[in-house]
Design an enzyme around this catalytic site. Structure first.
Site, PDB file in Angstrom:
ATOM      1  N   LYS A 101      -0.996  -1.403  -4.104  1.00  0.00           N
ATOM      2  CA  LYS A 101      -2.207  -0.708  -4.206  1.00  0.00           C
ATOM      3  C   LYS A 101      -1.136   1.113  -4.576  1.00  0.00           C
ATOM      4  O   LYS A 101      -1.167   1.648  -3.555  1.00  0.00           O
ATOM      5  CB  LYS A 101      -2.857  -0.280  -2.764  1.00  0.00           C
ATOM      6  CG  LYS A 101      -4.020   0.212  -2.676  1.00  0.00           C
ATOM      7  CD  LYS A 101      -4.913   0.325  -1.709  1.00  0.00           C
ATOM      8  CE  LYS A 101      -6.104   0.995  -1.219  1.00  0.00           C
ATOM      9  NZ  LYS A 101      -6.274   1.130  -0.215  1.00  0.00           N
ATOM     10  N   TYR A 128       0.760  -1.452  -0.370  1.00  0.00           N
ATOM     11  CA  TYR A 128       0.068   0.219   0.066  1.00  0.00           C
ATOM     12  C   TYR A 128       0.687   1.642   0.059  1.00  0.00           C
ATOM     13  O   TYR A 128       1.400   1.323   0.702  1.00  0.00           O
ATOM     14  CB  TYR A 128      -0.930  -0.141   1.016  1.00  0.00           C
ATOM     15  CG  TYR A 128      -1.838   1.076   1.125  1.00  0.00           C
ATOM     16  CD1 TYR A 128      -2.004   1.996   0.056  1.00  0.00           C
ATOM     17  CD2 TYR A 128      -2.881   1.127   2.527  1.00  0.00           C
ATOM     18  CE1 TYR A 128      -3.298   2.616   0.201  1.00  0.00           C
ATOM     19  CE2 TYR A 128      -4.027   2.117   2.430  1.00  0.00           C
ATOM     20  CZ  TYR A 128      -4.472   2.892   1.274  1.00  0.00           C
ATOM     21  OH  TYR A 128      -5.018   4.251   1.320  1.00  0.00           O
TER      22      TYR A 128
END
Length: 297
Positions: free
Chosen positions: A159, A131
């Protein structure tokens, strides 16, 4: 696991802790809508504000109530030892993957971030989604760091923040990343506003805030993109522009929390102080947007 629509619900709170009944209702809502996966305890799920025990409990609740829908849980924390404990809790709960942002109080450098992912990846038995969330962590991955981390065991998705709503720019960015990364790495949109573009320009997955509360239109966007119907996906996303305006101004978590409170889906307040949902005139503006878009509990 890392394709289509991944919905990130709130973790509603009360004065007494986790509002488990409301959380389970949100999970049920996502399952009924047909999301492809559920991202519990993301930034929208307020993971950074919760105790270790609360996070373990929410992970179990998500898995127990998600049925056949795979669950991903965030394991981010400021100390690597705590990340490892959270990873073990998540795996014992039965999650299908974990999400990890390089959370820190002191700003990290690239070697420190790589060491974090290297250490955690050695102790996993499930896939890991990287992330990159510079707005929260104040750390931004370079492409060179993406390349290093993507070689680690269990790393399966990234992500990606700040992708453009411009189709040409997004296609170029995704193509450039694919040329650098192993073929198995799935690329996902971290923001809702450009997600329709990302999915129709070669992205694999939409990690969605709005789908955690109102999944029906995001599900339709993801399915249109899967069929290759970019015009339909963009038209559906454009319908939500009044919400996107509020997201840009206030941040998504405050908006979706206020929406959930307004519709009685959670108790108010549902966020961990000092974080607060929208109030005053902006709350009334949101109420009008929900009515305009016919978004209901």
């Amino acid at each position: 696991m890392f394709t289509g629509l991944s919905a990130f619900p709130l973790t509603p709170l009360t004065e007494n802790g986790i509002d488990e009944k409301s959380f389970v209702r949100l999970i049920d809502r996502l399952v009924s809508a047909g999301v492809d996966s559920i991202g519990a305890l993301g930034s929208t799920g307020s993971y950074a504000y919760l105790t270790h025990e609360d996070r373990a409990r929410v992970a179990r609740l998500a898995v127990e109530n998600a049925g056949d829908v795979p669950v991903m849980v965030s394991i981010g924390s400021v100390r690597t030892s705590d990340v490892l404990r959270l990873a073990e809790d998540a795996q014992q709960a039965g999650v299908k993957s974990v999400l990890l942002a390089p959370v820190s109080y002191q700003k990290l450098n690239e070697d420190e971030v790589f060491t974090l992912y290297e250490t955690v990846s050695r102790n996993l038995s499930v896939p890991l989604c990287v992330y990159d969330n510079p707005n929260t962590t104040h750390f931004e991955f370079s492409d060179a760091l993406y390349m290093r981390v993507a070689q680690l065991p269990h790393v399966a998705s990234i992500k990606i923040p700040n992708l453009s709503p411009d189709p040409v720019a997004t296609r170029q960015r995704l193509d450039a990343l694919r040329a650098l990364l192993p073929a198995h790495i799935k690329l996902g949109a971290a923001g809702d506003l450009a997600a329709a573009t990302v999915l129709t320009q070669g992205g694999d997955v939409w990690y969605s805030v709005i789908a955690g509360l109102f999944p029906e239109i995001p599900v339709a966007i993801a399915r249109a993109a899967k069929r290759g119907n970019a015009a339909e996906a963009q038209a559906l996303s454009a319908q939500l522009e009044p919400l996107w305006v509020l997201f840009r101004k206030h941040g998504s978590v405050r908006v979706v929390a206020a929406a959930a409170e307004l519709l009685g889906m959670v108790s108010a307040p549902c966020l961990p102080l000092p974080l607060q949902s929208l109030g005053g005139d902006e709350r009334q503006r949101l109420a009008g947007v929900l009515e305009q878009l016919r978004l209901q509990a």
